[in-house]
Design a protein around this motif. Structure first.
Motif, short mmCIF file in Angstrom:
data_model
loop_
_atom_site.label_atom_id
_atom_site.label_comp_id
_atom_site.label_asym_id
_atom_site.label_seq_id
_atom_site.Cartn_x
_atom_site.Cartn_y
_atom_site.Cartn_z
N VAL A 1 0.89 -1.17 0.00
CA VAL A 1 0.00 0.00 0.00
C VAL A 1 0.92 1.21 0.00
O VAL A 1 1.74 1.38 0.91
CB VAL A 1 -0.94 0.01 1.21
N ARG A 2 0.81 2.07 -1.01
CA ARG A 2 1.79 3.13 -1.22
C ARG A 2 1.16 4.33 -1.92
O ARG A 2 -0.04 4.32 -2.21
CB ARG A 2 2.96 2.59 -2.06
N ASP A 3 1.97 5.32 -2.19
CA ASP A 3 1.61 6.47 -3.02
C ASP A 3 0.29 7.14 -2.60
O ASP A 3 -0.66 7.18 -3.38
CB ASP A 3 1.52 6.02 -4.48
N PRO A 4 0.22 7.69 -1.39
CA PRO A 4 -1.00 8.41 -0.98
C PRO A 4 -1.19 9.68 -1.80
O PRO A 4 -0.24 10.41 -2.05
CB PRO A 4 -0.73 8.73 0.50
N ARG A 5 -2.43 9.91 -2.21
CA ARG A 5 -2.73 11.10 -3.01
C ARG A 5 -4.01 11.75 -2.49
O ARG A 5 -4.97 11.06 -2.16
CB ARG A 5 -2.90 10.75 -4.49
N ILE A 6 -4.00 13.07 -2.45
CA ILE A 6 -5.19 13.81 -2.05
C ILE A 6 -6.11 13.95 -3.26
O ILE A 6 -5.69 14.40 -4.32
CB ILE A 6 -4.82 15.18 -1.49
N GLN A 7 -7.37 13.53 -3.08
CA GLN A 7 -8.38 13.65 -4.13
C GLN A 7 -9.47 14.59 -3.63
O GLN A 7 -9.88 14.53 -2.47
CB GLN A 7 -8.99 12.27 -4.46
N LEU B 1 -0.23 -5.44 -6.20
CA LEU B 1 -0.22 -6.87 -5.88
C LEU B 1 0.55 -7.62 -6.95
O LEU B 1 0.32 -7.43 -8.15
CB LEU B 1 -1.65 -7.39 -5.77
N HIS B 2 1.49 -8.47 -6.51
CA HIS B 2 2.26 -9.36 -7.39
C HIS B 2 2.08 -10.78 -6.84
O HIS B 2 2.28 -11.01 -5.64
CB HIS B 2 3.75 -9.03 -7.38
N THR B 3 1.75 -11.72 -7.68
CA THR B 3 1.52 -13.07 -7.19
C THR B 3 1.71 -14.11 -8.29
O THR B 3 1.61 -13.81 -9.48
CB THR B 3 0.09 -13.21 -6.61
N ASP B 4 1.99 -15.34 -7.88
CA ASP B 4 1.90 -16.47 -8.78
C ASP B 4 0.91 -17.50 -8.23
O ASP B 4 0.88 -18.64 -8.66
CB ASP B 4 3.28 -17.12 -9.01
N SER B 5 0.07 -17.06 -7.30
CA SER B 5 -0.91 -17.95 -6.67
C SER B 5 -2.02 -18.32 -7.65
O SER B 5 -2.49 -17.47 -8.41
CB SER B 5 -1.53 -17.27 -5.44
N VAL C 1 -0.39 -9.51 -11.70
CA VAL C 1 0.18 -8.21 -11.33
C VAL C 1 -0.91 -7.16 -11.50
O VAL C 1 -1.56 -7.11 -12.54
CB VAL C 1 1.39 -7.84 -12.21
N SER C 2 -1.13 -6.34 -10.48
CA SER C 2 -2.20 -5.35 -10.58
C SER C 2 -1.90 -4.14 -9.71
O SER C 2 -1.07 -4.21 -8.79
CB SER C 2 -3.55 -5.96 -10.18
N GLN D 1 -8.27 -5.94 -7.32
CA GLN D 1 -7.83 -6.01 -8.71
C GLN D 1 -8.84 -5.49 -9.73
O GLN D 1 -8.78 -5.84 -10.89
CB GLN D 1 -7.44 -7.44 -9.05
N SER D 2 -9.76 -4.65 -9.29
CA SER D 2 -10.65 -3.97 -10.24
C SER D 2 -10.81 -2.52 -9.81
O SER D 2 -10.50 -2.18 -8.66
CB SER D 2 -12.02 -4.66 -10.31
#
Length: 214
Positions: A18-24, A39-43, A50-51, A126-127
């Motif tokens: 969880v990163r890159d906070p932005r004011i909207q 999110l990065h996964t091979d599950s 990747v999303s 992821q949407s």
């Protein structure tokens, strides 16, 4: 964060940041902060490996309530960072603490196999659907499926190895390191996403217009 499989010689990786906070700004008087969930996964639990999507704190609150209800109180979900009545959009320390708490919440959630079967969790991660559209899609009240909603979410941020490397460097948790094998997977997925970016954008617009008409 690593999820053990039945085969002791293999591992499934689910890494989340969880990163890159932005004011909207909603309008001149009202504003909020949203955060990027990477999110990065091979599950095998995830159709998209990747999303990156953006979510605000109130959506995390909804997700926890929904997952707790869907799990039928079989277990207690981890807590979210508390809602501070004095939270300030200009206070870097408060924003950083909340961001870390949200990331820790997701890491714990993604360790639970039962929760990984919840459609609302996948749509949240992821949407780009709103909460109301997530609920409609998970209940089968949209013209598109959960898988179509996930695949229709574009991946414009991950177009190069440098982008992926930057995401890994931004993580402050060693346990989240995807590792060499995950690096190769991410690069391949990033390259695929770049070539399909236009297609994903068109599908995203189609899903949005379809859901608005329901």
């Amino acid at each position: 964060m690593r999820e053990e499989t039945d085969n002791p010689t293999s591992q499934q990786v689910v890494s989340v940041w969880v990163r890159d906070p932005r004011i909207q700004k909603n309008d001149f008087w009202h504003a909020f902060i949203d955060y990027e969930i990477c999110l990065h996964t091979d599950s095998v639990c995830f159709t998209k490996k990747v999303s990156a999507v953006r979510r605000r704190y109130s959506e995390f609150v909804w997700l926890r309530q929904k997952l707790q209800a869907n799990s039928q109180l079989m277990f207690q979900l981890p807590e979210l960072p508390g809602k501070n009545p004095f939270f300030s959009l200009n206070n870097a320390r408060q924003i950083s603490e909340r961001m870390t708490g949200l990331q820790d919440f997701l890491k714990q959630i993604l360790q639970n196999p039962l929760l990984l079967s919840d459609s609302c969790l996948h749509l949240f991660l992821q949407s780009k659907l709103s909460v109301s559209k997530i609920k409609a899609c998970a209940a089968g009240r949209t013209r598109f499926s959960v898988a179509q909603a996930v695949q229709g979410c574009g991946l414009r941020r991950f177009h190069s190895e440098d982008d992926l490397q930057k995401i890994r460097c931004d993580s402050d948790s060693d346990s989240s390191d995807p590792g060499p094998q995950m690096k190769d997977l991410e690069i391949k997925k990033a390259a695929s996403a770049a070539s399909l970016d236009f297609m994903g954008s068109r599908q995203e617009e189609s899903l949005s217009s379809s859901s608005d008409s329901t």
